[in-house]
Design a protein around this motif. Structure first.
Motif, PDB file in Angstrom:
ATOM      1  N   ARG A  16       0.827  -1.211   0.000  1.00 32.56           N
ATOM      2  CA  ARG A  16       0.000   0.000   0.000  1.00 32.56           C
ATOM      3  C   ARG A  16       0.855   1.252   0.000  1.00 32.56           C
ATOM      4  N   VAL A  22      17.072   3.437  -1.564  1.00 35.08           N
ATOM      5  CA  VAL A  22      18.252   2.909  -2.246  1.00 35.08           C
ATOM      6  C   VAL A  22      17.850   2.589  -3.673  1.00 35.08           C
ATOM      7  N   ASN A  23      18.827   2.587  -4.519  1.00 28.05           N
ATOM      8  CA  ASN A  23      18.595   2.359  -5.918  1.00 28.05           C
ATOM      9  C   ASN A  23      18.336   0.872  -6.155  1.00 28.05           C
ATOM     10  N   ASP A  26      12.791  -2.275 -10.462  1.00 27.90           N
ATOM     11  CA  ASP A  26      11.420  -2.623 -10.086  1.00 27.90           C
ATOM     12  C   ASP A  26      11.335  -4.080  -9.657  1.00 27.90           C
ATOM     13  N   GLU A  27      12.034  -4.960 -10.392  1.00 29.37           N
ATOM     14  CA  GLU A  27      11.973  -6.393 -10.072  1.00 29.37           C
ATOM     15  C   GLU A  27      12.516  -6.645  -8.659  1.00 29.37           C
ATOM     16  N   LYS A  29      12.652  -4.583  -6.241  1.00 28.50           N
ATOM     17  CA  LYS A  29      11.721  -4.027  -5.250  1.00 28.50           C
ATOM     18  C   LYS A  29      10.557  -4.978  -5.011  1.00 28.50           C
ATOM     19  N   TRP A  30       9.968  -5.467  -6.111  1.00 26.29           N
ATOM     20  CA  TRP A  30       8.804  -6.344  -5.936  1.00 26.29           C
ATOM     21  C   TRP A  30       9.186  -7.611  -5.196  1.00 26.29           C
ATOM     22  N   PHE A 109      -2.791   7.822  -2.641  1.00 28.43           N
ATOM     23  CA  PHE A 109      -1.386   7.380  -2.564  1.00 28.43           C
ATOM     24  C   PHE A 109      -0.414   8.530  -2.735  1.00 28.43           C
ATOM     25  N   SER A 113       2.440   9.863  -0.088  1.00 32.27           N
ATOM     26  CA  SER A 113       3.822  10.066  -0.496  1.00 32.27           C
ATOM     27  C   SER A 113       4.311  11.446  -0.061  1.00 32.27           C
TER      28      SER A 113
END
Lengths: 144, 965
Positions: A16, A22-23, A26-27, A29-30, A109, A113
């Motif tokens: 949510r 950190v850099n 996307d992969e 992160k997921w 959202f 943020s």
């Protein structure tokens, strides 16, 4: 580096809130988000502490209603300090959305943020006064 | 709150109402088509643009890739409406982090928003920059703008705090920012004392980053930090809005204490001056004492207690580092001891963790004090939370010393019965190590160690029982006792299998010492009783035990022959072979002379010492310089007289620290011929433990803390990884029992960026890790290369954790491989270790492929020859141990930076290649020609370069790669 990322996950594992300092792709992160969810959900929430080792760092997390709020921080960072940061964040969101619920975070959202950006930046604590934070986000809402 | 965007709300609601994934997917795709259509129509209002971009962001959050919308995001950024600009920046981040590219328009907008006289826009631009500083070196172009916002007293606090943290992001993205602007540091440090607490806490984080790189640079911050702490903690001076459940600015307090630790990395080197020391002492004792300073209404709240404790833990950490007051340590331990009984799991968990650290940091004095809390810690071994139990076990281990070891081992052995299965191996190893490390009484050690096997048996790692065997072998005085105790254990109706293994080995070796109390037949029966219930590995050991019995006890011989005979038909090939060979040995018609050689007494385990040996005092040899004692001499001292006197000493044992492979298999392999038997037998059944457990293990230390002869000596084994990485740009650079270093090099013409990843593979944490890179050349007036560390590693690496160092090297001119930079690494893991390694940052790494036409190769070759003559050429004939085909050789040359020119050389066995050397002082061409002998092991390599000296250097690099590969 203090905070690596900040997450709010619901019990089904849906992310949510997700803020990465950190850099990472996307992969990554997921993948990490689902690992975090699995790890936290497997813990005994009544008897276990709010801290757990995660890779070479540690997670500090707390459950509010159906949502887990979670910081990933460095090993030398102060756990309780970040645990209270979660508390502060939740209190701010609660005041801002007037009794916050998971749906508020979904539909707003971008506001969430913004709130987070007022509290943390570059993975560090930026502001710790609830009054100052609320005043600021209420002020920007009136700018348009 | 501004009104929500209706279209967005509807879209999110639709997605939420989707029952199945396909439905959601369909809705998303339809929306993407719609948004794309809207965007291409061209005439959208700001509001609409914002709405569609928000939808795109929501779609991204659902896990989709976003491929369009960047232009619209940029347009939003250029808007003068706050919320539009805000959404624009938010979306732009998404695109920037995906592509890592930043275009000119975006840079211009950021620059404009940083400069404009509008703090809201400043804030948005800073926030964007803080997240994107590392992409496309965006940060470097803005450092001045950010600094201007940070230092100006006219800037509102809102912007200044964000500027501080954005500056931190710029530093992280490019630490050179710091060295480019040393004059900024005093300005930054001063902000710690800012009236605004948001600015102060942001400045503390920023200063902390600088202090970790250069504590001296931040020295002026020390009095500021201590002063501010005193005002917060002792005077409780704090604006009302920063009181959190009655605690004045707890986050700032914690941060300040952390910063102070970084400012005083080594109090013995840079002690606090007395004045500051006294003020800090007051701060610490006020924190550590339990007096409740906040209004009583808060005392019951969890938030109040958590924040108090957060400060307490920060103070504990700080106090054990700087120890400002003499009563520091007892205070710390008292405060933490109180928390061991806290109601919240969090507090107990952290208190255990902190006590373990304090005990480790303060050494014996800390452990002694902490032992007072031992009963509480022991109770926590039975805590409801498994992680608390684990921490408690770690603490017990950390505070154990020779006065408490007997109680601790007794309690832990009792605990073994109730501990959950996952923890038992850990408990067992800890008991084994503690018993060995702190034993003062041999009898006690033997009893405890065997009791450990009896209690924990099936949970212990092989190393544990092997270590016990090793110690008994090395200590003559305890051998009879060990055998007697074993007999007692083996008489029990049931016992774990390792007990049988220990029994088979020790009774085989030393059973004769207790003949008076347990007859040979009795010993035989005890060991044989479980023969058919145990594993093949144990059976193999029992067979070896019987072989030794065979020599010693005539009366057992018929029984043993029966066993060997029946096992010669065992279904296990290892047992079968062993039985058959043993049978053959004992039935040879040269009497028992071969048997005497084979069963010669176990020699001491000499290549590894243990603290126990010295403490038990029964073995006076080998404490130092043992490796110089010839094997034959060692044997005479500890070998059993009956066999040692009768036979000549066997060949030296082949083992040296490396773990022997599992006994049976190795035995089978090495006993293929009888000739090889004496050499490899007799010690096969005991594998040397590689490492029993972490910190206290003396073996690991002896291996890493290599004897450095003067400063220039590199660590042993440096060369293997170095040579490998001359050829490859990534791989394992170094590895020992404590850590592993993984190396990666990225080449960009003459600039090389390296990444060294240190992985902690020791069984405990690594602390105080310091890595530095020193240039290896002597002449520093005209350095051939510049090397800078861009990311320093964390000093603390947890178990299984990793950290990295990154560096940037610029090759200026030519230099020999022996002048390559040297990596110095020091750390504490158990003991203090240092490692020195040459980095594979050599001239050849700046050679890049330069594809040449087949026809032009030899005309270039000739040109260099005629222009430079002998100066431009270098040649070497060399042999390698492995053979290389033409293809393999081509690949190596290509990895070294040469573009192989196919079919250019008339001889198909020759390889030629062309490369271009990039240095900051110019570019030069390099050509190479490799002639390969038909056997693939002899070579002639010729190198020609357009710059003098270079050919020889690159040639030698290439040759060492061929030779070592």
């Amino acid at each position: 580096m203090a905070i690596q990322f900040l997450l709010a996950l619901n019990r089904q594992g849906k992310t949510r809130v997700s803020k990465w300092y950190v850099n990472a792709s996307d992969e990554e992160k997921w993948k990490t988000e689902s690992q975090v969810h699995k790890l936290i959900c497997s813990r005994d929430h009544k008897n276990q502490s709010n801290f757990v080792q995660f890779q070479s760092r540690k997670l500090v997390y707390k459950r509010y209603a159906g949502l887990f709020f979670c910081f990933c921080i460095d090993v030398q960072d102060n756990e309780l300090s970040y645990l209270e940061s979660i508390r502060l964040l939740v209190e701010v969101l609660d005041s801002y959305f007037n009794n916050v619920c998971e749906l508020d975070l979904v539909f707003n959202f971008y506001k969430v943020s913004e709130v987070i950006d007022e509290m943390f930046l570059s993975g560090e604590i930026e502001e710790t006064s609830k009054d100052v934070i609320l005043q600021r986000v209420q002020e920007t809402a009136k700018l348009d | 709150m501004s009104p929500p965007m209706k279209g967005l709300v509807q879209f999110i609601a639709d997605i939420r109402n989707a029952k199945v994934h396909e439905e959601e997917e369909k809705r998303v795709q339809a929306e993407l088509v719609n948004i794309q259509k809207q965007f291409s129509s061209g005439n959208l209002s700001g509001y609409q643009r914002k709405k569609y971009i928000c939808k795109l962001m929501y779609i991204y959050m659902l896990g989709h890739r976003i491929k369009f919308g960047y232009r619209e995001a940029i347009e939003l950024i250029s808007s003068q409406v706050f919320s539009e600009k805000q959404i624009g920046y938010m979306a732009a981040l998404l695109f920037v982090s995906g592509n890592r590219e930043v275009d000119g328009a975006l840079i211009e907008h950021v620059r404009h928003d940083l400069a404009v006289d509008n703090s809201n826009f400043n804030a948005l631009a800073l926030q964007f920059l803080s997240c994107s500083a590392e992409f496309g070196q965006l940060g470097a172009s803005f450092e001045n703008d950010v600094f201007n916002l940070l230092r100006s007293p006219l800037t509102p606090a809102l912007v200044r705090k964000k500027a501080c943290l954005t500056m931190l992001a710029l530093y992280r993205a490019d630490p050179q920012t710091l060295s480019r602007n040393p004059g900024w540091v005093p300005r930054i440090v001063a902000l710690i004392d800012d009236q605004n607490l948001g600015v102060a806490i942001s400045a503390v984080s920023l200063t902390q980053f600088i202090a970790r790189i250069d504590p001296i640079l931040c020295k002026p911050a020390v009095p500021l930090v201590i002063g501010r702490l005193h005002r917060l903690v002792v005077n409780r001076e704090c604006p009302d809005e920063y009181l959190y459940y009655g605690n004045p600015a707890p986050w700032l307090t914690v941060k300040l204490m952390g910063l102070l630790e970084d400012l005083i990395p080594d109090p013995t080197e840079t002690p606090l001056d007395p004045a500051n020391g006294a003020v800090l002492g007051e701060v610490l004792s006020s924190t550590l004492s339990s007096t409740k300073l906040a209004p009583a209404t808060y005392h019951e709240s969890l938030e109040y207690r958590n924040t108090r404790h957060s400060i307490l833990f920060a103070a504990v950490s700080l106090s054990s580092r700087v120890d400002a007051s003499p009563e520091g340590l007892p205070n710390v331990i008292r405060a933490l001891g109180g928390l061991l009984e806290a109601g919240e799991t969090n507090a107990r968990y952290l208190a255990l963790d902190a006590l373990t650290k304090v005990a480790a940091r303060s050494g014996a004095s800390g452990s002694q004090k902490a032992v007072e809390h031992l009963p509480k810690v022991m109770r926590l071994l039975r805590d409801r939370d498994v992680s608390v139990r684990q921490k408690a076990l770690d603490l017990v281990y950390a505070i154990c010393d020779s006065t408490s070891v007997e109680n601790i081992c007794r309690d832990l052995l009792a605990y073994m019965g109730v501990a959950e299965y996952s923890m038992r191996p850990d408990v067992a190893v800890k008991v084994a190590v503690l018993a060995e490390k702190f034993a003062t009484d041999a009898t006690w050690y033997v009893t405890t160690a065997l009791k450990l096997i009896a209690v924990a048996g099936s949970h212990v790692a092989d190393e544990v029982w092997q270590r016990i065997v090793q110690i008994v072998v090395n200590n003559e005085g305890i051998q009879p006792l060990a055998c007697k105790t074993l007999v007692r254990h083996l008489k029990a109706p049931s016992y774990p299998e390792p007990m049988l293994k220990v029994g088979a080995f020790l009774l085989g070796e030393y059973g004769h010492l207790i003949e008076s109390s347990a007859s040979p037949k009795e010993q035989f029966d005890l060991v044989y009783a479980k023969f058919y219930q145990c594993s093949f590995a144990s059976r193999a050991m029992i067979l070896s035990c019987f072989l030794k019995f065979f020599l010693k006890y005539e009366e057992l011989r018929p029984l043993i022959l029966d066993v060997f005979e029946s096992e010669s038909a065992s279904i296990d090939s290892e047992i079968q072979q062993r039985a058959l060979e043993y049978l053959k040995i004992v039935t040879r018609n040269d009497g028992l002379s071969l048997l005497k050689i084979v069963t010669v007494g176990m020699p001491s385990f000499t290549n590894k010492t243990s603290p126990l040996i010295a403490r038990l005092g029964s073995v006076k040899i080998f404490e130092k310089g043992y490796s110089k004692v010839p094997d034959s001499l060692k044997r005479d001292i500890t070998g059993i007289s009956s066999s040692a006197s009768a036979v000549p000493p066997p060949a030296p044992h082949p083992r040296k620290g490396a773990p022997a492979p599992p006994p049976p298999r190795n035995h089978a392999a090495s006993s293929a011929t009888l000739q090889s038997l004496p050499r490899s037998f007799s010690s096969q059944d005991v594998i040397l433990p590689q490492s029993t457990s972490g910190s206290s293990n003396p073996f690991d230390r002896s291996r890493t803390a290599s004897p450095t002869k003067g400063l220039a000596a590199l660590s042993p084994n440096w060369e293997e990884g170095y040579t490998r990485l001359l050829r490859f740009d990534q791989g394992v650079f170094f590895e020992n029992s404590l850590l592993k270093i993984i190396y990666r090099l990225t080449r960009e013409t003459n600039s090389l960026s390296g990444d060294l990843q240190v992985v902690n593979k020791s069984p405990s944490q690594i602390t105080g890790l310091v890595m530095e890179i020193r240039p290896g050349f002597l002449n520093s007036d005209d350095p051939p290369y510049m090397i800078n560390v861009t990311k320093v590693p964390d000093a603390f690496v947890p178990e299984n954790g990793r950290t990295r160092l990154q560096f940037q090297a610029t090759i200026r001119t030519e230099f020999g491989d022996s002048e390559a930079p040297v990596l110095n690494l020091s750390f504490v893991s158990g003991g203090f270790s240092t490692i020195r390694l040459r980095l594979p940052v050599v001239l050849a790494k700046a050679v890049a492929h330069a594809p040449l036409e087949r026809s032009s190769f030899f005309s270039r070759w000739g040109q260099i020859g005629s222009a430079l003559g002998a100066e431009g050429e270098s040649q070497l004939i060399f042999k390698t141990t492995t053979a290389f085909s033409v293809q393999n050789s081509s690949r190596i040359l290509s990895q070294l930076g040469f573009a192989v020119v196919d079919n250019a050389d008339p001889n198909p066995n020759n390889v030629v290649g062309a490369g271009i050397l990039h240095t900051a002082t110019g570019v030069s061409g390099c050509l190479c020609r490799l002639e390969i002998a038909p056997d693939g092991q002899q070579f002639r390599l010729t190198m020609r370069c357009t710059r003098p000296r270079v050919a020889g250097i690159i040639l030698s690099t290439a040759v060492s790669v061929f030779k070592q590969t």
